[in-house]
Design a protein around this motif. Structure first.
Motif, PDB file in Angstrom:
ATOM      1  N   PRO A   1       0.837  -1.198   0.000  1.00 51.09           N
ATOM      2  CA  PRO A   1       0.000   0.000   0.000  1.00 51.09           C
ATOM      3  C   PRO A   1       0.871   1.246   0.000  1.00 51.09           C
ATOM      4  N   ALA A   2       0.436   2.272  -0.706  1.00 51.31           N
ATOM      5  CA  ALA A   2       1.203   3.516  -0.777  1.00 51.31           C
ATOM      6  C   ALA A   2       0.286   4.641  -1.215  1.00 51.31           C
ATOM      7  N   THR A   3       0.740   5.850  -0.980  1.00 44.14           N
ATOM      8  CA  THR A   3       0.006   7.026  -1.425  1.00 44.14           C
ATOM      9  C   THR A   3       0.977   8.048  -1.984  1.00 44.14           C
ATOM     10  N   THR A   4       0.420   9.049  -2.654  1.00 48.03           N
ATOM     11  CA  THR A   4       1.233  10.097  -3.270  1.00 48.03           C
ATOM     12  C   THR A   4       0.346  11.296  -3.547  1.00 48.03           C
TER      13      THR A   4
ATOM     14  N   ASP B   1       1.632   3.677   6.523  1.00 46.20           N
ATOM     15  CA  ASP B   1       2.763   3.084   7.231  1.00 46.20           C
ATOM     16  C   ASP B   1       2.756   1.586   6.968  1.00 46.20           C
ATOM     17  N   ASP B   2       3.693   1.131   6.164  1.00 43.10           N
ATOM     18  CA  ASP B   2       3.826  -0.303   5.888  1.00 43.10           C
ATOM     19  C   ASP B   2       5.098  -0.843   6.537  1.00 43.10           C
TER      20      ASP B   2
ATOM     21  N   VAL C   1       8.554   0.897   5.101  1.00 45.08           N
ATOM     22  CA  VAL C   1       8.316   1.817   3.988  1.00 45.08           C
ATOM     23  C   VAL C   1       7.067   2.629   4.327  1.00 45.08           C
ATOM     24  N   LEU C   2       7.210   3.947   4.325  1.00 45.53           N
ATOM     25  CA  LEU C   2       6.088   4.842   4.604  1.00 45.53           C
ATOM     26  C   LEU C   2       5.949   5.836   3.462  1.00 45.53           C
ATOM     27  N   THR C   3       4.712   6.197   3.157  1.00 48.45           N
ATOM     28  CA  THR C   3       4.466   7.198   2.119  1.00 48.45           C
ATOM     29  C   THR C   3       3.444   8.197   2.637  1.00 48.45           C
ATOM     30  N   ALA C   4       3.525   9.419   2.108  1.00 47.63           N
ATOM     31  CA  ALA C   4       2.571  10.461   2.475  1.00 47.63           C
ATOM     32  C   ALA C   4       2.050  11.115   1.209  1.00 47.63           C
TER      33      ALA C   4
ATOM     34  N   VAL D   1      -3.768   7.291  10.086  1.00 52.90           N
ATOM     35  CA  VAL D   1      -2.646   6.618   9.428  1.00 52.90           C
ATOM     36  C   VAL D   1      -3.108   5.231   9.018  1.00 52.90           C
ATOM     37  N   VAL D   2      -2.920   4.898   7.748  1.00 48.13           N
ATOM     38  CA  VAL D   2      -3.262   3.560   7.255  1.00 48.13           C
ATOM     39  C   VAL D   2      -2.068   2.663   7.500  1.00 48.13           C
ATOM     40  N   ARG D   3      -2.323   1.542   8.223  1.00 47.91           N
ATOM     41  CA  ARG D   3      -1.229   0.627   8.558  1.00 47.91           C
ATOM     42  C   ARG D   3      -1.562  -0.764   8.048  1.00 47.91           C
TER      43      ARG D   3
END
Length: 201
Positions: free
Chosen positions: A130-133, A154-155, A158-161, A199-201
């Motif tokens: 999972p990721a975002t941008t 938050d994986d 690896v974390l993305t915002a 926060v998506v985990r």
């Protein structure tokens, strides 16, 4: 003693707030009791880096410098994806994605803000995750990741915002994750920032 050594990589055309927002959060976190040291780093020696809106910064050092301390966290900002500069340039060049992959393989947690996620994607870190941008890059990221409509994902390592200001929420989450909710709350209050989204985990 510093428990977490963090670097924010800067390159010509990076978005100012993508990098400086998290930098200020983490620096305030250190003052609020979090054991973290944060530096602005580049890929090669340079006296100055020019960001997307013309801000010029003097970096603290070079990521590839063998004398650099081991990194616990590397944050990659976005900038320029929509107009062909910044992130598009460093992805096309290939050195930054390669270094991100190498640092990740050596145990560094990697995070991105905005279109910095495209660097992580090119490094091969987002496949099946999972990721975002930023909304302008969602279609491009969908070829590499399980895109989530979230401000922060938050994986684990690896974390993305999402876009731009989401980097502040990412950095506050990192403070909470590593040093506790009290540290993050004190920093948010000091910066008068109202945290947004789960926060998506």
């Amino acid at each position: 003693m510093v428990d977490i050594t963090a670097a924010i990589v800067c390159f010509d055309g990076f978005d100012e707030l993508d990098a400086i927002g998290p930098y200020e959060v983490l620096e305030n976190g250190a003052r609020a009791g979090g054991s973290v040291e944060t530096r602005l780093m580049t890929l090669e020696p340079t006296d100055r880096v020019t960001a997307s809106h013309g801000l010029r910064i003097e970096p603290d050092g070079v990521l590839e410098d063998p004398d650099s301390p081991d990194l616990d966290l590397l944050l990659v900002p976005g900038g320029g994806w929509a107009d062909g500069g910044g992130v598009r340039t460093v992805v096309a060049d290939g050195r930054l994605p390669d270094l991100v992959a190498q640092l990740y393989a050596n145990g560094t947690t990697v995070a991105s803000v905005c279109t910095g996620a495209m660097v992580l994607a090119d490094a091969g870190l987002l496949e099946g995750r999972p990721a975002t941008t930023h909304h302008d890059a969602v279609a491009d990221l969908e070829a590499h990741a399980d895109v989530v409509d979230a401000r922060v994902v938050d994986d684990g390592d690896v974390l993305t915002a999402g876009g731009v200001t989401a980097g502040i929420d990412l950095a506050l989450w990192l403070l909470e994750r590593e040093f506790g909710a009290d540290v993050a709350q004190r920093v948010a209050r000091e910066m008068e920032h109202e945290r947004r989204g789960e926060v998506v985990r």
